[in-house]
Design a protein around this motif. Structure first.
Motif, mmCIF file in Angstrom:
data_model
loop_
_atom_site.group_PDB
_atom_site.id
_atom_site.type_symbol
_atom_site.label_atom_id
_atom_site.label_comp_id
_atom_site.label_asym_id
_atom_site.label_seq_id
_atom_site.Cartn_x
_atom_site.Cartn_y
_atom_site.Cartn_z
ATOM 1 N N UNK A 161 0.810 -1.223 0.000
ATOM 2 C CA UNK A 161 0.000 0.000 0.000
ATOM 3 C C UNK A 161 0.846 1.277 0.000
ATOM 4 N N UNK A 162 1.919 1.382 0.812
ATOM 5 C CA UNK A 162 2.722 2.612 0.757
ATOM 6 C C UNK A 162 3.366 2.830 -0.609
ATOM 7 N N UNK A 163 3.815 1.760 -1.244
ATOM 8 C CA UNK A 163 4.402 1.898 -2.578
ATOM 9 C C UNK A 163 3.350 2.340 -3.584
ATOM 10 N N UNK A 164 2.147 1.778 -3.480
ATOM 11 C CA UNK A 164 1.052 2.194 -4.364
ATOM 12 C C UNK A 164 0.754 3.672 -4.176
ATOM 13 N N UNK A 165 0.717 4.122 -2.920
ATOM 14 C CA UNK A 165 0.451 5.534 -2.654
ATOM 15 C C UNK A 165 1.544 6.412 -3.248
ATOM 16 N N UNK A 166 2.794 6.001 -3.106
ATOM 17 C CA UNK A 166 3.906 6.764 -3.677
ATOM 18 C C UNK A 166 3.778 6.850 -5.194
ATOM 19 N N UNK A 167 3.324 5.769 -5.824
ATOM 20 C CA UNK A 167 3.113 5.787 -7.275
ATOM 21 C C UNK A 167 1.989 6.755 -7.645
ATOM 22 N N UNK A 168 0.956 6.798 -6.855
ATOM 23 C CA UNK A 168 -0.149 7.723 -7.132
ATOM 24 C C UNK A 168 0.339 9.163 -7.137
ATOM 25 N N UNK A 169 1.285 9.477 -6.260
ATOM 26 C CA UNK A 169 1.849 10.813 -6.192
ATOM 27 C C UNK A 169 2.954 11.024 -7.235
ATOM 28 N N UNK A 170 3.223 9.992 -8.041
ATOM 29 C CA UNK A 170 4.231 10.112 -9.100
ATOM 30 C C UNK A 170 5.653 10.043 -8.599
ATOM 31 N N UNK A 171 5.865 9.573 -7.370
ATOM 32 C CA UNK A 171 7.206 9.592 -6.788
ATOM 33 C C UNK A 171 8.119 8.529 -7.382
ATOM 34 N N UNK A 172 7.557 7.569 -8.132
ATOM 35 C CA UNK A 172 8.396 6.572 -8.793
ATOM 36 C C UNK A 172 9.088 7.161 -10.015
ATOM 37 N N UNK A 173 8.690 8.383 -10.401
ATOM 38 C CA UNK A 173 9.251 8.995 -11.609
ATOM 39 C C UNK A 173 10.079 10.242 -11.308
ATOM 40 N N UNK A 174 10.214 10.608 -10.049
ATOM 41 C CA UNK A 174 10.948 11.832 -9.711
ATOM 42 C C UNK A 174 12.108 11.494 -8.781
ATOM 43 N N UNK A 175 12.984 12.486 -8.596
ATOM 44 C CA UNK A 175 14.211 12.274 -7.842
ATOM 45 C C UNK A 175 13.994 12.587 -6.368
ATOM 46 N N UNK A 176 13.486 11.593 -5.631
ATOM 47 C CA UNK A 176 13.382 11.704 -4.175
ATOM 48 C C UNK A 176 14.013 10.461 -3.571
ATOM 49 N N UNK A 177 14.401 10.571 -2.304
ATOM 50 C CA UNK A 177 15.065 9.436 -1.669
ATOM 51 C C UNK A 177 14.277 8.919 -0.472
#
Length: 442
Positions: A203-219
Motif C-alpha cells: 500500500x505505501x508503494x502504491x500511494x507513492x506511485x499515485x503521487x508520481x514519486x516513482x518517476x521523480x528524484x526523491x530518496x
C-alpha cells in the motif's frame, strides 16, 4: 541493398503512422486489468485508461468511489458495501466488518479473544485462524477471505458494468507488514471472487506511485496512512524506480471511527442532559451515528455544522402515552464547531506522532532528511491532523492526490503496466525487506 533498407524504413514508418492514426481516431481498448484496494474500512477499484494515461476510480450507481468493507448476512441474501452498513445496527451479529484484521493471521487463543471483544459479531478460533459465526435461518461459519471475496466480487461487478467487458485479472494492494501467509490469503479471496491476481503491491508503494514519486528524484518518503480504523506509518527509501520499506509503525486501533465515536459520545450526553434520557432505540442510534459521521466530514471544510436528528426517547412523558399509540418524536439540535471536535479528539490526534517518531528513529533519520510526506486515508483530511504533521516537520505534506483514493490510484497504475496499456508507465519495483517488523502502539 539500399533499396531494401529504404523499403524496411518505409514499412516501419507506415507502422508508426498507422499506430498514431489508430491512437488518434480509433476508440482506445477497454482496460482488462483492474486495480483493487481492499481496505480495512473502505475498498475501491480503479483502471488505467489507455490513450489518456489517466486513472479512473470507478464509482457505484450513485457516484460513490468507495464502498464500506462490510458484509451482512440475512436469511435470503448476502449484502456487501453500503447495503451491509445499512443493516449494521439492526443485524449486528451477522454484519461483519474489519475482516482484513483477521485474514491469513494466526492467533494465540488469548489474543483472538482480546481482539474479538470489540465486535458485536462472534469470532471463533479454528486452529489459530479466525472465523465468523453467522446465525440466520441456520448457523454456519465464514472465513475472513470469504468476506473479502464478497467485497472484491462487488468491486469486480462495478468495473464490469462500467466498462462493459468481463474482468478476470487484477492487481491488489496489501499492507507492507503483511507476511507471506496474509498475502496468499488475500490472493485467495480474489480467486474466490473469480479474479486472477497478476501482482500484489504494498500500500505505501502504491500511494507513492499515485503521487508520481516513482518517476521523480526523491530518496526518503514518509507515508502516513490514517483510515477509518488503523494508522500505518511507513518510511520508504527510493533509488531510481526501486522502493525499500525501511521502517514501519502504527496503531491498529486508531482511526476515523474513533474520532466519530468521541463526537457520538458527546452528542449522546447532550441528549441526556436536554431530555433526561439517552437514546436506546436502534433506529435512533443509527440515525445519530449517521448525523455524527456527516458532521465530522463537513467539519473538514466548514468551521461549524448543525446536527439535527429526530429521536423517539423513552421519557416519563412518553411512557404515559396511550397503549398502542406511536410516541411523538423530539428534535435534537446542536451546533458543532471544528474547535469542539478538535478538543474532543486532541489526545487521539497527538497519538499519530508516536509512530512517526519511531520510523524516523528506526530509519536513523532526522525530520529534515524526509524529502516527501505523503498522506493516505480519508482521516488525513482533518485540518488539525495536517497542522500537527506540518508543525512537526516544519513543512507541509504533499496533498496533490485525494487521500481516500491514493492507494487505489497507484494500484490502477500498476494494473495498467501489467496490462501493457499505452502510454507506457515506469513501474515501481519493491525490494523485499525480510527483517522488517512493524511497531504497534495503542
Amino acid at each position: 541493398m539500399s533499396g531494401e533498407i529504404s523499403m524496411i524504413g518505409s514499412v516501419i514508418l507506415a507502422l508508426f503512422l498507422a499506430g498514431y492514426l489508430g491512437q488518434q481516431y480509433l476508440p482506445p481498448p477497454k482496460p482488462k486489468v483492474i486495480g483493487l484496494d481492499l481496505g480495512t474500512t473502505f475498498c475501491s477499484v480503479g483502471v488505467f485508461q489507455a490513450g489518456t494515461g489517466e486513472v479512473e476510480v470507478i464509482a457505484d450507481k450513485v457516484g460513490r468511489k468507495s464502498i464500506p468493507s462490510a458484509v451482512s448476512f440475512t436469511p435470503t441474501a448476502v449484502l456487501a458495501g453500503h447495503e451491509a452498513v445499512d443493516l449494521a445496527d439492526s443485524n449486528p451479529q451477522n454484519t461483519i466488518y474489519d475482516a482484513k484484521r483477521f485474514i491469513g493471521k494466526i492467533f494465540e487463543p488469548e489474543d483472538l479473544v482480546q481482539e474479538s471483544a470489540r465486535y458485536p459479531f462472534k469470532v471463533i478460533n479454528n486452529n489459530g485462524s479466525a472465523e465468523f459465526s453467522i446465525s440466520t435461518n441456520h448457523t454456519f461459519t465464514v472465513s475472513p477471505e470469504f468476506i473479502g471475496s464478497r467485497l472484491l466480487l462487488k468491486l469486480r461487478k462495478m468495473a464490469e458494468q462500467h466498462l462493459g467487458v468481463p474482468i478476470q485479472k487484477a492487481v491488489i494492494s496489501v499492507p507492507a507488514e503483511f507476511d507471506e501467509r496474509q498475502r496468499n490469503y488475500t490472493v485467495r479471496a480474489a480467486n474466490i471472487a473469480g479474479l486472477e491476481i497478476l501482482r500484489v503491491i504494498n500500500e505505501p508503494t502504491a500511494a507513492a506511485m499515485a503521487y508520481g514519486l516513482h518517476k521523480v528524484d526523491v530518496f526518503n518518503v514518509l507515508v502516513v496512512d490514517l483510515g477509518g480504523g488503523t494508522l500505518d506509518v511507513s518510511l520508504l527509501n527510493k533509488q531510481g524506480g526501486m522502493f525499500l520499506t525501511r521502517a514501519m509503525a502504527g496503531n491498529n486501533k486508531l482511526g476515523g471511527q474513533d474520532f466519530s465515536q468521541r463526537l457520538f459520545q458527546y452528542t449522546t450526553e447532550r441528549i441526556r442532559q436536554e431530555f433526561g434520557v439517552s437514546p436506546t432505540l436502534k433506529e435512533d442510534i443509527h440515525r445519530l451515528r449517521q448525523a455524527v459521521e456527516a458532521a465530522k466530514l463537513n467539519l473538514t471544510l466548514q468551521p461549524s455544522v448543525i446536527i439535527k436528528v429526530p429521536l423517539h426517547l423513552n421519557t416519563n412523558e412518553r411512557s404515559k402515552t396511550p397503549e398502542g399509540a406511536a410516541p411523538a418524536s423530539v428534535l435534537f439540535q446542536a451546533k458543532i464547531t471544528r474547535e469542539l471536535f478538535e478538543e474532543l479528539n486532541e489526545d487521539l490526534f497527538k497519538k499519530i506522532l508516536a509512530p512517526v517518531e519511531t520510523v524516523l528513529a528506526e530509519g536513523h533519520l532526522q525530520k529534515e532528511d524526509v524529502d516527501e510526506i505523503v498522506l493516505v486515508g480519508g482521516s488525513t483530511r482533518i485540518p488539525r491532523i495536517r497542522r500537527l504533521i506540518t508543525e512537526y516537520f516544519g513543512k507541509e505534506p504533499n496533498t496533490s492526490v485525494d487521500p481516500d483514493l491514493a492507494v487505489v490510484t497507484g494500484v490502477a497504475i500498476q494494473a495498467g503496466i501489467m496490462g501493457g496499456s499505452w502510454p507506457l508507465q515506469v513501474s515501481a519495483i519493491e525490494i523485499p525487506n525480510r527483517h522488517l517488523r512493524k511497531t504497534n502502539f495503542s
